[in-house]
Scaffold this motif. Sequence first.
Motif, PDB file in Angstrom:
ATOM      1  N   MET A   1       4.660   7.217   0.845  1.00  0.00           N
ATOM      2  CA  MET A   1       3.653   7.321   1.898  1.00  0.00           C
ATOM      3  C   MET A   1       3.065   5.952   2.206  1.00  0.00           C
ATOM      4  O   MET A   1       2.568   5.258   1.336  1.00  0.00           O
ATOM      5  CB  MET A   1       2.542   8.276   1.469  1.00  0.00           C
ATOM      6  CG  MET A   1       1.601   8.674   2.598  1.00  0.00           C
ATOM      7  SD  MET A   1       2.373   9.801   3.798  1.00  0.00           S
ATOM      8  CE  MET A   1       2.312  11.356   2.895  1.00  0.00           C
TER       9      MET A   1
ATOM     10  N   ASP B   1      -2.076   7.896   6.933  1.00  0.00           N
ATOM     11  CA  ASP B   1      -0.973   7.997   5.986  1.00  0.00           C
ATOM     12  C   ASP B   1       0.259   8.496   6.733  1.00  0.00           C
ATOM     13  O   ASP B   1       0.197   9.519   7.432  1.00  0.00           O
ATOM     14  CB  ASP B   1      -1.303   8.980   4.854  1.00  0.00           C
ATOM     15  CG  ASP B   1      -2.375   8.431   3.934  1.00  0.00           C
ATOM     16  OD1 ASP B   1      -2.476   7.194   3.817  1.00  0.00           O
ATOM     17  OD2 ASP B   1      -3.106   9.240   3.331  1.00  0.00           O
TER      18      ASP B   1
ATOM     19  N   ASN C   1      -5.416   1.220   7.790  1.00  0.00           N
ATOM     20  CA  ASN C   1      -6.818   1.488   8.097  1.00  0.00           C
ATOM     21  C   ASN C   1      -7.184   0.641   9.308  1.00  0.00           C
ATOM     22  O   ASN C   1      -7.707  -0.463   9.191  1.00  0.00           O
ATOM     23  CB  ASN C   1      -7.696   1.151   6.891  1.00  0.00           C
ATOM     24  CG  ASN C   1      -9.170   1.362   7.175  1.00  0.00           C
ATOM     25  OD1 ASN C   1      -9.533   2.003   8.158  1.00  0.00           O
ATOM     26  ND2 ASN C   1     -10.019   0.810   6.331  1.00  0.00           N
TER      27      ASN C   1
ATOM     28  N   ASN D   1       1.202  14.593   5.924  1.00  0.00           N
ATOM     29  CA  ASN D   1       1.667  15.115   4.642  1.00  0.00           C
ATOM     30  C   ASN D   1       2.134  16.560   4.736  1.00  0.00           C
ATOM     31  O   ASN D   1       2.205  17.272   3.741  1.00  0.00           O
ATOM     32  CB  ASN D   1       0.564  14.987   3.578  1.00  0.00           C
ATOM     33  CG  ASN D   1      -0.617  15.898   3.861  1.00  0.00           C
ATOM     34  OD1 ASN D   1      -0.803  16.351   4.997  1.00  0.00           O
ATOM     35  ND2 ASN D   1      -1.424  16.164   2.847  1.00  0.00           N
TER      36      ASN D   1
ATOM     37  N   TYR E   1       0.812  -1.216   0.000  1.00  0.00           N
ATOM     38  CA  TYR E   1       0.000   0.000   0.000  1.00  0.00           C
ATOM     39  C   TYR E   1       0.849   1.271   0.000  1.00  0.00           C
ATOM     40  O   TYR E   1       0.312   2.378  -0.060  1.00  0.00           O
ATOM     41  CB  TYR E   1      -0.931   0.017   1.209  1.00  0.00           C
ATOM     42  CG  TYR E   1      -1.930  -1.122   1.238  1.00  0.00           C
ATOM     43  CD1 TYR E   1      -2.611  -1.493   0.086  1.00  0.00           C
ATOM     44  CD2 TYR E   1      -2.184  -1.826   2.411  1.00  0.00           C
ATOM     45  CE1 TYR E   1      -3.526  -2.537   0.104  1.00  0.00           C
ATOM     46  CE2 TYR E   1      -3.104  -2.882   2.439  1.00  0.00           C
ATOM     47  CZ  TYR E   1      -3.766  -3.226   1.278  1.00  0.00           C
ATOM     48  OH  TYR E   1      -4.663  -4.265   1.296  1.00  0.00           O
ATOM     49  N   THR E   2       2.164   1.127   0.098  1.00  0.00           N
ATOM     50  CA  THR E   2       3.039   2.298   0.068  1.00  0.00           C
ATOM     51  C   THR E   2       3.082   2.870  -1.349  1.00  0.00           C
ATOM     52  O   THR E   2       3.240   2.138  -2.320  1.00  0.00           O
ATOM     53  CB  THR E   2       4.459   1.919   0.517  1.00  0.00           C
ATOM     54  OG1 THR E   2       4.404   1.408   1.856  1.00  0.00           O
ATOM     55  CG2 THR E   2       5.377   3.128   0.496  1.00  0.00           C
TER      56      THR E   2
ATOM     57  N   HIS F   1       0.384   3.402   4.417  1.00  0.00           N
ATOM     58  CA  HIS F   1      -1.041   3.530   4.718  1.00  0.00           C
ATOM     59  C   HIS F   1      -1.522   2.397   5.607  1.00  0.00           C
ATOM     60  O   HIS F   1      -1.093   1.253   5.472  1.00  0.00           O
ATOM     61  CB  HIS F   1      -1.859   3.538   3.424  1.00  0.00           C
ATOM     62  CG  HIS F   1      -3.337   3.605   3.651  1.00  0.00           C
ATOM     63  ND1 HIS F   1      -3.974   4.771   4.019  1.00  0.00           N
ATOM     64  CD2 HIS F   1      -4.302   2.647   3.597  1.00  0.00           C
ATOM     65  CE1 HIS F   1      -5.265   4.525   4.172  1.00  0.00           C
ATOM     66  NE2 HIS F   1      -5.494   3.249   3.926  1.00  0.00           N
TER      67      HIS F   1
ATOM     68  N   ARG G   1      -3.516  12.342   7.649  1.00  0.00           N
ATOM     69  CA  ARG G   1      -2.414  12.330   6.687  1.00  0.00           C
ATOM     70  C   ARG G   1      -1.218  13.090   7.239  1.00  0.00           C
ATOM     71  O   ARG G   1      -1.304  14.280   7.521  1.00  0.00           O
ATOM     72  CB  ARG G   1      -2.863  12.938   5.358  1.00  0.00           C
ATOM     73  CG  ARG G   1      -4.082  12.256   4.734  1.00  0.00           C
ATOM     74  CD  ARG G   1      -4.326  12.786   3.345  1.00  0.00           C
ATOM     75  NE  ARG G   1      -3.236  12.398   2.451  1.00  0.00           N
ATOM     76  CZ  ARG G   1      -2.895  13.080   1.360  1.00  0.00           C
ATOM     77  NH1 ARG G   1      -3.533  14.196   1.059  1.00  0.00           N
ATOM     78  NH2 ARG G   1      -1.906  12.662   0.606  1.00  0.00           N
TER      79      ARG G   1
ATOM     80  N   TYR H   1      -8.155   6.278   8.863  1.00  0.00           N
ATOM     81  CA  TYR H   1      -7.294   6.069   7.712  1.00  0.00           C
ATOM     82  C   TYR H   1      -6.020   6.865   7.978  1.00  0.00           C
ATOM     83  O   TYR H   1      -6.073   8.083   8.146  1.00  0.00           O
ATOM     84  CB  TYR H   1      -7.957   6.566   6.422  1.00  0.00           C
ATOM     85  CG  TYR H   1      -9.185   5.787   6.032  1.00  0.00           C
ATOM     86  CD1 TYR H   1      -9.074   4.500   5.504  1.00  0.00           C
ATOM     87  CD2 TYR H   1     -10.459   6.334   6.193  1.00  0.00           C
ATOM     88  CE1 TYR H   1     -10.206   3.773   5.141  1.00  0.00           C
ATOM     89  CE2 TYR H   1     -11.593   5.624   5.832  1.00  0.00           C
ATOM     90  CZ  TYR H   1     -11.458   4.342   5.315  1.00  0.00           C
ATOM     91  OH  TYR H   1     -12.571   3.632   4.968  1.00  0.00           O
TER      92      TYR H   1
ATOM     93  N   HIS I   1      -9.618  10.614   8.028  1.00  0.00           N
ATOM     94  CA  HIS I   1      -8.415  10.374   7.244  1.00  0.00           C
ATOM     95  C   HIS I   1      -7.298  11.255   7.803  1.00  0.00           C
ATOM     96  O   HIS I   1      -7.352  12.475   7.693  1.00  0.00           O
ATOM     97  CB  HIS I   1      -8.667  10.689   5.769  1.00  0.00           C
ATOM     98  CG  HIS I   1      -7.565  10.218   4.878  1.00  0.00           C
ATOM     99  ND1 HIS I   1      -7.640  10.267   3.511  1.00  0.00           N
ATOM    100  CD2 HIS I   1      -6.354   9.677   5.158  1.00  0.00           C
ATOM    101  CE1 HIS I   1      -6.534   9.773   2.980  1.00  0.00           C
ATOM    102  NE2 HIS I   1      -5.738   9.421   3.964  1.00  0.00           N
TER     103      HIS I   1
ATOM    104  N   ASP J   1       3.632  10.092  -2.924  1.00  0.00           N
ATOM    105  CA  ASP J   1       2.653  11.117  -2.566  1.00  0.00           C
ATOM    106  C   ASP J   1       3.388  12.425  -2.331  1.00  0.00           C
ATOM    107  O   ASP J   1       4.620  12.465  -2.223  1.00  0.00           O
ATOM    108  CB  ASP J   1       1.881  10.692  -1.315  1.00  0.00           C
ATOM    109  CG  ASP J   1       0.510  11.358  -1.224  1.00  0.00           C
ATOM    110  OD1 ASP J   1       0.271  12.324  -1.971  1.00  0.00           O
ATOM    111  OD2 ASP J   1      -0.316  10.914  -0.409  1.00  0.00           O
TER     112      ASP J   1
END
Length: 425
Positions: A246, A313, A250, A397, A228-229, A248, A395, A311, A393, A232
């Motif tokens: 990134m 990231d 869940n 980021n 799942y990487t 991930h 993230r 979720y 979610h 991003d």
Amino acid sequence: MKSALNLCLLLLALQVQGQYIFDLSDKQRKQKIPYSPDHSQAEDENLAHVKIAPSNADFAFSFYKQAREEAGNKNIFFSPLSISTAFAMLSLGARSNTLNQLHKGLAFNLTDMEEPEIHKGFQHVLQLLNDPRREVQLNMGNTLFISDQLKLLPKFLDDVTYFYYSEAISSNFQNSLEAIKEINKYIDTKTHGKIVDLLKSLDSDTVMVLVNYIFFKGYWEKPFNNLYTRDDDFLLDANNSVKVKMMHQNKGFNIHRDENLSCWVVEIPYKGSATSLFILPDEGTMQQVEDALLKETVYNWMQSLKKRKIYLDLPKFSISSAYDVKSLFEKMGVTELFSDQADLSGAAVKTLLKVSKAVHKAVVDVSENGTEAAAVTLIEVVPLSAEFPPPPHIRFNRPFLMMIIDKITHGILFMGKIVNPAKED
């Protein structure tokens, strides 16, 4: 003005795929420790390592804020425990105002704690961190490389050996190239090849080099699936971004929204007695959150965590940071130790000493199996009538804060700020 022979302090920190978390809650204080599996909370409160934990936390946040002033837009990553341990050990040889400044800089108040309790606390921390029964790999140690020309006082040598388990290695500093090679080889070995050729030069009159190292390797309780990487964007600021790998997940995590500081906090557990804390300020509030970094703030975060499916990231990265600790300590009021007024008369026989250099380098690797740093953004949707709200979610980021703290000793092993996960240095 008196002349003084020089000491050099090298402080090393390695964090590979794993970390611990800071928690002073009653629940965590009752956690069993290897040396006394059935102790009560009251007994835990009297343990030496618990007594020094608040001061070490205060020092960690104070040092972070000094490092932040110099870092600008660079990553921050360091081990406050490595730094405080090294200087606490050196304080065994300090006297008068030099000693007073060290205690104040390390956030120790002798009205609350007697000096022997400080060293007993670090002794207990070293015992607990190096316990081979831990599920994670965790090693911390101290070594003195000593010139043939320097004769240490027996009490100082006994104390650094007893309280800090320090090795004492005779080294020929008259042949500086050989001494540098010897010390760098030692560092390479203790950090499993992660820090190489750290020491570039030595002052001509150096008679002792103090090395403290900490190495940690642990694994996520629930690893990220590398399938799942994906590539991003990580937002450096409003106009610039970099590409990162990134990861991930869940799953259910402990999370908290701090409305006063406008940030999200996420806890991610590791195998064994390890966990991670990640903090993501809302856009434009990083300085506000940084200014509020205190042990009370972290305690409140930990008390407020609630489990919820999210979720998540999280970026993969490998970074390192290096610091001139001498410069940062001088800004924190510890000045005499590095000057010709230094009083280290409790360390050596008929030799005037001062610290000429103090450097710290830390390295961290983050991957699907484990990590050490991350940050959080949460978009929360409040349903009008749905029985179960959809998972938020979160993230990582954009720039985020990180802390790595040992639950058993309540000591902050690592902390920092990830501004650019694509930049190694």
